[in-house]
Design an enzyme around this catalytic site. Structure first.
Site, PDB file in Angstrom:
ATOM      1  NE  ARG A 154      10.308  -4.717   5.172  1.00 30.70           N
ATOM      2  CZ  ARG A 154       9.389  -5.634   5.455  1.00 30.70           C
ATOM      3  NH1 ARG A 154       9.297  -6.719   4.697  1.00 30.70           N
ATOM      4  NH2 ARG A 154       8.560  -5.470   6.461  1.00 30.70           N
ATOM      5  CE1 TYR A 162      -5.923  -4.628   6.666  1.00 34.08           C
ATOM      6  CE2 TYR A 162      -4.497  -5.901   5.222  1.00 34.08           C
ATOM      7  CZ  TYR A 162      -4.694  -4.828   6.070  1.00 34.08           C
ATOM      8  OH  TYR A 162      -3.673  -3.953   6.331  1.00 34.08           O
ATOM      9  CB  ALA A 170      -4.841  -3.732  -0.419  1.00 37.08           C
ATOM     10  CB  CYS A 208      -0.929   0.006   1.208  1.00 39.16           C
ATOM     11  SG  CYS A 208      -2.272  -1.180   1.075  1.00 39.16           S
ATOM     12  NE  ARG A 230       0.468 -11.473  -0.266  1.00 41.40           N
ATOM     13  CZ  ARG A 230       1.407 -10.556  -0.060  1.00 41.40           C
ATOM     14  NH1 ARG A 230       1.097  -9.361   0.404  1.00 41.40           N
ATOM     15  NH2 ARG A 230       2.663 -10.814  -0.351  1.00 41.40           N
TER      16      ARG A 230
END
Length: 359
Positions: free
Chosen positions: A329, A186, A62, A25, A234
């Site tokens: 990352r 979530y 997302a 995000c 996912r």
């Protein structure tokens, strides 16, 4: 040939290499106004740079199936046609760089209505662009978080329909892969885990009941997603709880069922559903969970979790622990990670004409 740069085919789609970008995000969409939730110039340059850097597939962060499904007011969304038009600019650029555009369809559930992470990520009330979160059960995420409203069966079915509508719009926007977000605490994950799902109706209790919502969402998306295009899911393979949570055994069991319902690849992450748990973070710490699914089922998997180096990524694939690697990352640090990795391994990767002097 390098395993990392071997093309990969799912259904009729061939992905040029196995260096993929996971959804991360950016919290950079407009929080209100006519283009609420639509991608901005930030998203174009952010994803565009990684595409120009040779990344084989990019999963856009997302993207909420409804306004209430956003993690924050600054999240992307795909619940209206204005958003679709804005996404087309992004998918055209990615496809033009030989990168497969994918999108993660999401509903944040009880973790919705929070601030951006770099400003603390605290819950936001209606006076600060926030709203009332919803969940399978009225269990707050953590101290200081609001009690979510328990979803009725009618509301659950409405959200299933919102996922299907979002998938239709994603197709219209030019995406080649859709991913259902069933991880990180979530909404879909909240239904899966007994830690967050305390229902006593057809959506709670037994394993079969707790996975019902996930399978209904999968069926609804698969029904509108073209037969020749892949569907990902996912999952958080574990809640990292000693008891009372979603487990690796549950993940393996779910994987087989998802494949039966038309899922083509499991994107294996962990955690996010319970605060304060001890997670043994280290290089490739989540890869064993992907490897277990790959070894015990026939569903292809992608591995994620501090995969930062060329040799490490190549070894994961060469050892058969995963079918692709999701580099997070490191791609934030180095948009051209794929191109640099290809050079190290003596492999070929797409290079924009404008960058021919870098070859």
């Amino acid at each position: 040939m390098s395993a990392l740069f071997e093309p990969y085919t799912l259904r009729s789609l061939t992905i040029p290499n196995r260096v993929w970008m996971p959804p991360m995000c950016q919290y950079s969409a407009a929080p209100e106004g006519p283009l609420t939730g639509a991608p901005t110039d930030w998203h174009l340059q952010h994803y565009g740079a990684r595409a120009a850097g040779g990344t084989g597939l990019i999963i856009v962060e997302a993207t909420a199936v409804s306004p209430e499904g956003r993690i924050s007011p600054y999240d992307l969304g795909i619940w209206n046609d204005a958003q679709v038009e804005a996404f087309r600019r992004l998918t055209r650029f990615l496809a033009g760089q030989n990168t497969v555009p994918a999108i993660q369809l999401a509903h944040a559930g009880r973790k919705a209505s929070t601030d951006r992470t770099w400003t603390g990520g605290a819950p936001l009330g209606p006076d600060a662009l926030g709203w009332q979160p919803v969940a399978p059960s009225p269990v707050p995420f953590d101290a200081g978080h609001p009690v979510p409203a328990e979803l009725s069966v009618t509301e659950i079915q409405e959200i299933v329909g919102q996922f299907a509508d979002a998938a239709r719009r994603a197709l219209d926007a030019g995406f080649e892969v859709a991913e259902i977000h069933g991880a990180h605490g979530y909404l879909v994950h909240e239904f899966l885990s007994p830690h967050t799902n305390h229902r006593t109706d057809a959506y709670g209790g037994s394993f079969e009941n707790r996975i019902r919502f996930a399978l209904e969402v999968t069926d609804a998306v698969r029904e509108v997603w073209p037969e020749d295009k892949p569907l990902f899911f996912r999952v958080s393979a574990t809640d990292w709880l000693e008891e009372g949570g979603w487990s690796p055994d549950d993940t393996v069991r779910l994987a087989g069922l998802l494949e039966e319902h038309g899922v083509d690849l499991l994107d294996v992450s962990t955690g996010g559903n319970a605060p304060g748990v001890r997670i043994p973070v280290g290089a490739g710490y989540q890869v064993p969970f992907a490897a277990r699914v790959k070894n015990e089922t026939t569903l292809p998997v992608a591995a994620v979790g501090l995969i930062t180096g060329t040799e490490q990524a190549e070894k994961i694939l060469a050892n058969g622990e995963a079918d692709a690697v999701l580099v997070g990352r490191e791609l934030l640090r180095n948009p051209s990670f794929a191109r640099h990795a290809a050079r190290e391994l003596g492999a070929d990767v797409h290079v924009p004409d404008q960058y021919h002097r870098s070859v």
